[in-house]
Design an enzyme around this catalytic site. Structure first.
Site, PDB file in Angstrom:
ATOM      1  N   LYS A   1      45.062  37.515  53.011  1.00 52.12           N
ATOM      2  CA  LYS A   1      43.748  38.140  52.901  1.00 52.12           C
ATOM      3  C   LYS A   1      42.750  37.002  52.764  1.00 52.12           C
ATOM      4  O   LYS A   1      42.742  36.286  51.758  1.00 52.12           O
ATOM      5  CB  LYS A   1      43.682  39.056  51.676  1.00 52.12           C
ATOM      6  CG  LYS A   1      42.287  39.629  51.423  1.00 52.12           C
ATOM      7  CD  LYS A   1      42.221  40.412  50.121  1.00 52.12           C
ATOM      8  CE  LYS A   1      40.796  40.912  49.861  1.00 52.12           C
ATOM      9  NZ  LYS A   1      40.674  41.621  48.565  1.00 52.12           N
TER      10      LYS A   1
ATOM     11  N   THR B   1      40.935  42.540  42.765  1.00 53.34           N
ATOM     12  CA  THR B   1      39.676  42.192  42.095  1.00 53.34           C
ATOM     13  C   THR B   1      38.817  43.431  41.896  1.00 53.34           C
ATOM     14  O   THR B   1      38.251  43.651  40.817  1.00 53.34           O
ATOM     15  CB  THR B   1      38.897  41.163  42.942  1.00 53.34           C
ATOM     16  OG1 THR B   1      39.726  40.032  43.182  1.00 53.34           O
ATOM     17  CG2 THR B   1      37.633  40.724  42.238  1.00 53.34           C
ATOM     18  N   THR B   2      38.727  44.267  42.936  1.00 55.69           N
ATOM     19  CA  THR B   2      37.904  45.471  42.874  1.00 55.69           C
ATOM     20  C   THR B   2      38.440  46.450  41.844  1.00 55.69           C
ATOM     21  O   THR B   2      37.692  47.262  41.303  1.00 55.69           O
ATOM     22  CB  THR B   2      37.821  46.118  44.261  1.00 55.69           C
ATOM     23  OG1 THR B   2      37.413  45.124  45.210  1.00 55.69           O
ATOM     24  CG2 THR B   2      36.835  47.265  44.310  1.00 55.69           C
TER      25      THR B   2
ATOM     26  N   TYR C   1      40.981  29.088  38.183  1.00 59.71           N
ATOM     27  CA  TYR C   1      40.586  28.285  37.028  1.00 59.71           C
ATOM     28  C   TYR C   1      41.343  26.970  36.913  1.00 59.71           C
ATOM     29  O   TYR C   1      40.735  25.915  36.764  1.00 59.71           O
ATOM     30  CB  TYR C   1      40.719  29.061  35.697  1.00 59.71           C
ATOM     31  CG  TYR C   1      40.172  28.269  34.533  1.00 59.71           C
ATOM     32  CD1 TYR C   1      38.799  28.145  34.361  1.00 59.71           C
ATOM     33  CD2 TYR C   1      41.010  27.603  33.645  1.00 59.71           C
ATOM     34  CE1 TYR C   1      38.280  27.375  33.331  1.00 59.71           C
ATOM     35  CE2 TYR C   1      40.500  26.839  32.604  1.00 59.71           C
ATOM     36  CZ  TYR C   1      39.137  26.723  32.451  1.00 59.71           C
ATOM     37  OH  TYR C   1      38.629  25.955  31.441  1.00 59.71           O
TER      38      TYR C   1
ATOM     39  N   TYR D   1      46.230  35.884  48.918  1.00 59.16           N
ATOM     40  CA  TYR D   1      44.794  36.168  48.838  1.00 59.16           C
ATOM     41  C   TYR D   1      44.038  34.882  48.550  1.00 59.16           C
ATOM     42  O   TYR D   1      44.207  34.274  47.492  1.00 59.16           O
ATOM     43  CB  TYR D   1      44.575  37.221  47.749  1.00 59.16           C
ATOM     44  CG  TYR D   1      43.160  37.649  47.491  1.00 59.16           C
ATOM     45  CD1 TYR D   1      42.128  37.434  48.399  1.00 59.16           C
ATOM     46  CD2 TYR D   1      42.850  38.308  46.305  1.00 59.16           C
ATOM     47  CE1 TYR D   1      40.847  37.863  48.134  1.00 59.16           C
ATOM     48  CE2 TYR D   1      41.564  38.738  46.027  1.00 59.16           C
ATOM     49  CZ  TYR D   1      40.565  38.520  46.943  1.00 59.16           C
ATOM     50  OH  TYR D   1      39.281  38.931  46.668  1.00 59.16           O
TER      51      TYR D   1
ATOM     52  N   ILE E   1      41.337  44.219  53.892  1.00 57.10           N
ATOM     53  CA  ILE E   1      41.445  44.782  52.546  1.00 57.10           C
ATOM     54  C   ILE E   1      40.018  44.857  52.042  1.00 57.10           C
ATOM     55  O   ILE E   1      39.387  43.845  51.761  1.00 57.10           O
ATOM     56  CB  ILE E   1      42.344  43.928  51.641  1.00 57.10           C
ATOM     57  CG1 ILE E   1      43.774  43.923  52.209  1.00 57.10           C
ATOM     58  CG2 ILE E   1      42.343  44.465  50.214  1.00 57.10           C
ATOM     59  CD1 ILE E   1      44.728  43.002  51.480  1.00 57.10           C
TER      60      ILE E   1
ATOM     61  N   ARG F   1      35.854  32.804  43.924  1.00 58.92           N
ATOM     62  CA  ARG F   1      36.281  33.281  42.607  1.00 58.92           C
ATOM     63  C   ARG F   1      37.305  32.349  41.956  1.00 58.92           C
ATOM     64  O   ARG F   1      37.417  32.326  40.734  1.00 58.92           O
ATOM     65  CB  ARG F   1      36.871  34.695  42.711  1.00 58.92           C
ATOM     66  CG  ARG F   1      35.834  35.786  42.876  1.00 58.92           C
ATOM     67  CD  ARG F   1      36.489  37.158  42.836  1.00 58.92           C
ATOM     68  NE  ARG F   1      35.542  38.246  42.999  1.00 58.92           N
ATOM     69  CZ  ARG F   1      34.964  38.922  42.005  1.00 58.92           C
ATOM     70  NH1 ARG F   1      35.224  38.598  40.752  1.00 58.92           N
ATOM     71  NH2 ARG F   1      34.127  39.908  42.252  1.00 58.92           N
TER      72      ARG F   1
END
Length: 292
Positions: free
Chosen positions: A162, A44-45, A107, A133, A204, A138
């Site tokens: 994660k 994501t980052t 989504y 993850y 992470i 999100r």
């Protein structure tokens, strides 16, 4: 391959709208020099959501090549489209990544059975360790501890998670249900120390983009049993962690790194520069921490 300690969810630097490979290579070198335990490209980052498939593959390939075995590379390869996740996973495998960070499908909000079948399908095609993850804020879906425990039992590639729920009860349930050999990694910089205390093995991290030595120091101190030193690092990192979330990640982290002279100040829409007042707050936090 063990994914332990402090792993950085690397930002992806851009210059004139394109991936800045030179800045990325230099940034990776600095991270490793600072003592980071592993790197994660295209999370994501790393703004993976706005990278084309070709860019995504190039970023992972560049990371693996430049790291050259110095630390583990856990490549982001997730998608809400199982076929697409398989494609990205295969490419990461083919260029030599040590493992895969695979987000739960976002989504489309699959059921717990849908989540299980998603990871099972990827495992049928790619034989690399998976770190699953879970970031409900999100994705809109929470991977429950019992589903994760089922994956850990039935899918050999699922070796860890994660967890970015910031829910310490859920983290404790995962540690209990998945066992001590399961790699429990924090995905929430604010709760690394509490997660380690219930059996976690690392993080992470977003904030380690700007303070890799401190996050690596926290994890190392805990592993060595020096709780007082681990707490010192925890509280040194808390203001910077707040700074990294003044606005949506990774805009603050990239802004901070630009202020530190590490990467260009460039984003890709829909990510935008910080509001001026938040930029000033971030600058003060960095100055107070001695980073600029």
């Amino acid at each position: 391959m063990q994914f332990r300690g402090a792993l950085t969810a690397l930002v992806t630097p851009f210059r004139n709208g394109a991936f800045d490979e030179e800045a990325y290579r230099a940034f990776i070198d600095w991270q490793i020099e600072q003592g980071i335990d592993g790197v994660v490209p295209c999370g994501t980052t790393g703004e993976s959501a706005t990278l084309s498939h070709e860019e995504h593959k190039r970023v992972v390939r560049t990371c693996v090549e430049h790291v050259a075995g110095r630390v583990p590379v856990l490549a982001g390869a997730g998608s809400n489209n199982t076929k697409e996740a398989i494609e990205l996973a295969k490419d990461a495998r083919d260029v030599g990544a040590d493992g895969l960070l695979l987000i739960t499908p976002y989504y489309n909000k699959p059921t717990q059975e849908g989540l299980y079948q998603h990871f099972k399908a990827i495992a049928a095609e790619v034989d690399l360790p998976f770190i699953v993850y879970n970031v409900p804020g999100r994705t809109g879906v929470n991977l429950l501890p019992e589903t994760l425990a089922r994956m850990a039992r039935d899918i050999p590639q699922v070796v860890g998670t994660k967890d970015a729920t910031a829910n310490l009860r859920q983290v404790s349930d995962i540690a209990e249900q998945c066992g001590k050999d399961f790699m429990l990694l924090s995905g929430d910089d604010f709760t690394v120390l509490p997660l380690l205390s219930v059996g976690g093995c690392g993080v992470i991290s977003v904030v380690s983009n700007i303070a890799p030595a401190w996050m690596a120091g926290l994890c190392k101190a805990f592993e060595e049993g020096d709780l007082e030193k681990a707490r010192e690092y925890h509280f040194k990192l808390q203001p910077l962690s707040r700074g990294c979330f003044l606005e949506t990640n990774p805009s603050p982290a990239k802004t901070a790194l630009s202020m530190m002279g590490r990467i260009p100040m460039e984003f890709r829409l829909p990510m935008v520069p910080l509001q001026p007042e938040n930029e000033e707050k971030l600058k003060k936090l960095l100055a107070d921490a001695g980073l600029i």
